[in-house]
Design a protein around this motif. Sequence first.
Motif, PDB file in Angstrom:
ATOM      1  N   TYR A 142       5.043  59.888 -56.299  1.00 30.81           N
ATOM      2  CA  TYR A 142       4.196  59.688 -57.474  1.00 30.81           C
ATOM      3  C   TYR A 142       2.708  59.631 -57.127  1.00 30.81           C
ATOM      4  O   TYR A 142       1.895  59.211 -57.934  1.00 30.81           O
ATOM      5  N   ALA A 143       2.370  60.095 -55.910  1.00 32.72           N
ATOM      6  CA  ALA A 143       0.961  60.106 -55.500  1.00 32.72           C
ATOM      7  C   ALA A 143       0.583  61.440 -54.869  1.00 32.72           C
ATOM      8  O   ALA A 143      -0.094  61.480 -53.842  1.00 32.72           O
ATOM      9  N   PRO A 144       0.988  62.555 -55.485  1.00 32.14           N
ATOM     10  CA  PRO A 144       0.683  63.850 -54.861  1.00 32.14           C
ATOM     11  C   PRO A 144      -0.813  64.130 -54.794  1.00 32.14           C
ATOM     12  O   PRO A 144      -1.276  64.792 -53.865  1.00 32.14           O
ATOM     13  N   ASP A 145      -1.564  63.618 -55.760  1.00 37.90           N
ATOM     14  CA  ASP A 145      -3.007  63.854 -55.753  1.00 37.90           C
ATOM     15  C   ASP A 145      -3.676  63.135 -54.578  1.00 37.90           C
ATOM     16  O   ASP A 145      -4.489  63.712 -53.866  1.00 37.90           O
ATOM     17  N   ALA A 146      -3.301  61.888 -54.354  1.00 33.17           N
ATOM     18  CA  ALA A 146      -3.869  61.137 -53.233  1.00 33.17           C
ATOM     19  C   ALA A 146      -3.391  61.717 -51.901  1.00 33.17           C
ATOM     20  O   ALA A 146      -4.155  61.775 -50.927  1.00 33.17           O
ATOM     21  N   GLN A 172      -2.634  64.871 -51.344  1.00 33.51           N
ATOM     22  CA  GLN A 172      -3.354  66.134 -51.140  1.00 33.51           C
ATOM     23  C   GLN A 172      -4.793  65.889 -50.705  1.00 33.51           C
ATOM     24  O   GLN A 172      -5.301  66.551 -49.810  1.00 33.51           O
ATOM     25  N   GLU A 173      -5.468  64.929 -51.345  1.00 38.67           N
ATOM     26  CA  GLU A 173      -6.854  64.652 -50.958  1.00 38.67           C
ATOM     27  C   GLU A 173      -6.929  64.125 -49.534  1.00 38.67           C
ATOM     28  O   GLU A 173      -7.839  64.472 -48.784  1.00 38.67           O
ATOM     29  N   ASP A 194      -6.403  67.098 -47.328  1.00 36.89           N
ATOM     30  CA  ASP A 194      -7.612  67.937 -47.362  1.00 36.89           C
ATOM     31  C   ASP A 194      -8.725  67.320 -46.512  1.00 36.89           C
ATOM     32  O   ASP A 194      -9.432  68.031 -45.797  1.00 36.89           O
TER      33      ASP A 194
END
Length: 124
Positions: free
Chosen positions: A37-41, A43-44, A47
């Motif tokens: 539930y934290a794919p955005d964090a 990915q960042e 990155d």
Amino acid sequence: MSGGSFNYLYRAQDLEDLGNHLYELDEMACALAELGYAPDAAQETADLLARIRSANAHAQASTGRLTEVWKAVEWARGGDWPQSAIGEALATYRGKGRTLYELTPEEAKLIDLHRAAPDPTDEL
């Protein structure tokens, strides 16, 4: 389990700190992805790690090319080497095969402007 499982990665505040935690950054990206539930964090974080590694590779390549130029400037400024050593190092850096680099008018103007600029440490 107590804290510290990521070597206190959350305390890293700058590139030097982050550079000392590359393994932990990678582990954190994986841990975040595993949460689901934290794919955005995740990915960042991944990155950020990729950008740090890329910047490190670029820095190593640049320092490899510039080391002798920097050494010549430092030693010439310190009085250990003649000023001509800078031109010789620049010629090698530029691959021109000349033993003494001749400044272009633009380069000479920039050097003159630099010499004429007030020393910012004088205000300290």
